[in-house]
Design an enzyme around this catalytic site. Structure first.
Site, mmCIF file in Angstrom:
data_model
loop_
_atom_site.group_PDB
_atom_site.id
_atom_site.type_symbol
_atom_site.label_atom_id
_atom_site.label_comp_id
_atom_site.label_asym_id
_atom_site.label_seq_id
_atom_site.Cartn_x
_atom_site.Cartn_y
_atom_site.Cartn_z
ATOM 1 C CE1 TYR A 1 73.653 70.400 25.288
ATOM 2 C CE2 TYR A 1 74.449 72.500 25.534
ATOM 3 C CZ TYR A 1 73.565 71.681 25.986
ATOM 4 O OH TYR A 1 73.123 71.879 27.195
ATOM 5 N NE ARG B 1 72.871 56.638 28.651
ATOM 6 C CZ ARG B 1 73.943 57.690 28.188
ATOM 7 N NH1 ARG B 1 74.540 57.291 27.118
ATOM 8 N NH2 ARG B 1 74.360 58.355 29.123
ATOM 9 C CG LEU C 1 65.492 58.885 27.320
ATOM 10 C CD1 LEU C 1 65.955 59.901 28.457
ATOM 11 C CD2 LEU C 1 63.977 59.043 27.183
HETATM 12 N N1 LIG Z 1 74.880 71.241 33.575
HETATM 13 C C1 LIG Z 1 74.682 72.288 33.028
HETATM 14 O O1 LIG Z 1 75.779 73.225 33.100
HETATM 15 C C2 LIG Z 1 73.677 72.637 31.888
HETATM 16 C C3 LIG Z 1 73.677 74.065 31.428
HETATM 17 C C4 LIG Z 1 72.504 74.358 30.641
HETATM 18 C C5 LIG Z 1 71.845 73.499 30.239
HETATM 19 N N2 LIG Z 1 71.828 72.315 30.710
HETATM 20 C C6 LIG Z 1 70.730 71.401 30.194
HETATM 21 O O2 LIG Z 1 70.228 70.422 31.788
HETATM 22 C C7 LIG Z 1 69.754 69.193 31.124
HETATM 23 C C8 LIG Z 1 70.511 68.439 32.142
HETATM 24 O O3 LIG Z 1 71.767 68.334 32.199
HETATM 25 P P1 LIG Z 1 72.944 67.722 33.195
HETATM 26 O O4 LIG Z 1 74.163 68.368 33.364
HETATM 27 O O5 LIG Z 1 72.039 67.381 34.463
HETATM 28 O O6 LIG Z 1 73.241 66.290 32.375
HETATM 29 P P2 LIG Z 1 72.830 65.377 31.515
HETATM 30 O O7 LIG Z 1 74.006 64.565 30.968
HETATM 31 O O8 LIG Z 1 72.139 66.101 30.217
HETATM 32 O O9 LIG Z 1 71.640 64.610 32.096
HETATM 33 C C9 LIG Z 1 72.134 63.310 32.849
HETATM 34 C C10 LIG Z 1 70.879 62.572 33.127
HETATM 35 O O10 LIG Z 1 70.394 61.932 31.834
HETATM 36 C C11 LIG Z 1 70.688 60.492 31.547
HETATM 37 N N3 LIG Z 1 70.826 60.384 30.151
HETATM 38 C C12 LIG Z 1 72.092 60.794 29.546
HETATM 39 N N4 LIG Z 1 71.859 60.385 28.352
HETATM 40 C C13 LIG Z 1 70.648 59.455 28.271
HETATM 41 C C14 LIG Z 1 70.118 58.723 27.221
HETATM 42 N N5 LIG Z 1 70.830 58.628 25.861
HETATM 43 N N6 LIG Z 1 69.277 58.062 27.315
HETATM 44 C C15 LIG Z 1 68.678 58.246 28.578
HETATM 45 N N7 LIG Z 1 69.065 58.872 29.787
HETATM 46 C C16 LIG Z 1 70.197 59.586 29.543
HETATM 47 C C17 LIG Z 1 71.573 60.293 32.749
HETATM 48 O O11 LIG Z 1 71.637 58.953 33.202
HETATM 49 P P3 LIG Z 1 72.359 57.607 32.184
HETATM 50 O O12 LIG Z 1 73.554 57.998 32.007
HETATM 51 O O13 LIG Z 1 72.219 56.437 33.004
HETATM 52 O O14 LIG Z 1 71.488 57.573 30.943
HETATM 53 C C18 LIG Z 1 71.488 61.171 33.722
HETATM 54 O O15 LIG Z 1 70.538 60.623 34.513
HETATM 55 C C19 LIG Z 1 70.336 69.071 29.765
HETATM 56 O O16 LIG Z 1 69.089 69.047 28.948
HETATM 57 C C20 LIG Z 1 71.205 70.091 29.473
HETATM 58 O O17 LIG Z 1 71.267 70.402 28.124
HETATM 59 C C21 LIG Z 1 72.556 71.900 31.718
#
Ligand SMILES: NC(=O)c1ccc[n+]([C@@H]2O[C@H](COP(=O)([O-])OP(=O)(O)OC[C@H]3O[C@@H](n4cnc5c(N)ncnc54)[C@H](OP(=O)(O)O)[C@@H]3O)[C@@H](O)[C@H]2O)c1
Length: 269
Positions: A161, A45, A72
């Site tokens: 989630y 975003r 997204l």
């Molecule tokens: N971190 C963990 O512990 C963990 C554990 C299990 C699975 N996962 C999975 O791994 C993936 C990534 O997780 P993450 O912790 O890195 O954080 P995330 O919050 O899922 O991803 C952050 C990224 O996504 C963008 N984003 C968030 N909402 C958006 C939207 N509505 N439209 C477009 N872009 C969007 C953010 O930028 P903007 O804010 O600028 O949009 C940022 O670049 C996810 O699918 C999550 O389910 C993570």
């Protein structure tokens, strides 16, 4: 024999699209893919963090980077992305962004639950359909959908989630089975706790009860190592051991165990 990086480029190049690219696991994917010679479409975003990552990528690697600032979760997101990438050959899509409202199911507004379905389910569905079609017609390419270990069973406090992440895993696995014959590799990356800005922002009070979170870079390396092989990767040996244990016990036991661990992490909400 490990594939060479030119094999990687031939299968997944010349451009990769990372949806949710500006921080955490998405950013780590973008940097690793650039280091393997792929040009990047970076989407999220906020424009600012995307632009600075694009500049960093172009300065460090001999590739191009383009940014597309979109939500997204928007129903028309595939049209915006299709338009912004119409002149590019996208050989790899990583769907990373997710939304996880934390709290008891009934206390969270229905709109928040629905937003997580828009971002975590419709988003990967429409992108896989659009880009999967062009990849299949070229006979090569890859799709990586981020899932989560909370989607391996029901999980209290992140009920919706967890259900969306089960959707992502099962969607990717089915696509893996269908698209292999068309030359397109699909992977569900079922991550456990990973140190990302989102993770740190929702940092549980009692982090001591948690296994140490993985680093994003490690998750990415393991995922890219599995792409083109099996349908599902759980990064991290400890996470794989927990997942194996959860398959041995009953669904009720697994759901109670993971739900209690989640309650200890986040406290009563
Ligand atoms: N971190 C963990 O512990 C963990 C554990 C299990 C699975 N996962 C999975 O791994 C993936 C990534 O997780 P993450 O912790 O890195 O954080 P995330 O919050 O899922 O991803 C952050 C990224 O996504 C963008 N984003 C968030 N909402 C958006 C939207 N509505 N439209 C477009 N872009 C969007 C953010 O930028 P903007 O804010 O600028 O949009 C940022 O670049 C996810 O699918 C999550 O389910 C993570």
């Amino acid at each position: 024999v490990e594939p060479t990086s030119s094999d990687f480029y031939r299968q997944y190049g010349p451009w990769a699209l990372v949806a949710g690219a500006s921080e955490g696991i998405g950013r780590a994917f973008a940097l690793e893919l650039a280091s393997r010679g792929l040009s990047l479409v970076l989407s999220a975003r906020r424009d600012g963090p995307l632009l600075s990552l694009a500049r960093e990528i172009e300065a460090r690697f001999a590739v191009k980077a383009r940014t597309v600032a979109v939500d997204l979760a928007h129903p028309d997101v595939v049209d915006s992305l299709a338009q912004a990438t119409a002149d590019l050959e996208i050989g790899l899509v990583v769907y990373n962004a997710a939304y996880a409202p934390i709290g008891s199911f009934l206390s969270i507004d229905l709109a928040q639950h629905q937003r997580s379905i828009d971002l975590n389910c419709r988003g990967p569905l429409v992108l896989s359909h659009h880009y999967g079609n062009s990849m299949a017609s070229r006979g090569r390419g890859g799709l990586i959908l981020m899932s989560s270990m909370s989607g391996l069973q029901g999980t209290a406090l992140v009920t919706t989630y967890a259900a969306t992440k089960a959707f992502d895993m099962v969607l990717a696995e089915g696509l893996w089975a269908e698209l292999r014959a068309r030359g397109v590799h699909v992977l569900a990356c079922v991550a456990g706790a990973t140190r990302t800005p989102t993770f740190e922002r929702t940092q549980p009070r009692d982090a001591g009860s948690l296994a140490r979170p993985m680093e994003s870079e490690q998750v990415v390396l393991e995922a890219l190592g599995e792409l083109g092989k099996g349908p599902t990767l759980i990064p991290g040996r400890l996470n794989r051991a927990v997942a194996t244990a959860m398959r041995v016990v009953s669904r009720g036991q697994a759901t109670r165990f993971i739900s209690n661990a989640t309650r200890r992490m986040y406290g009563a909400r």
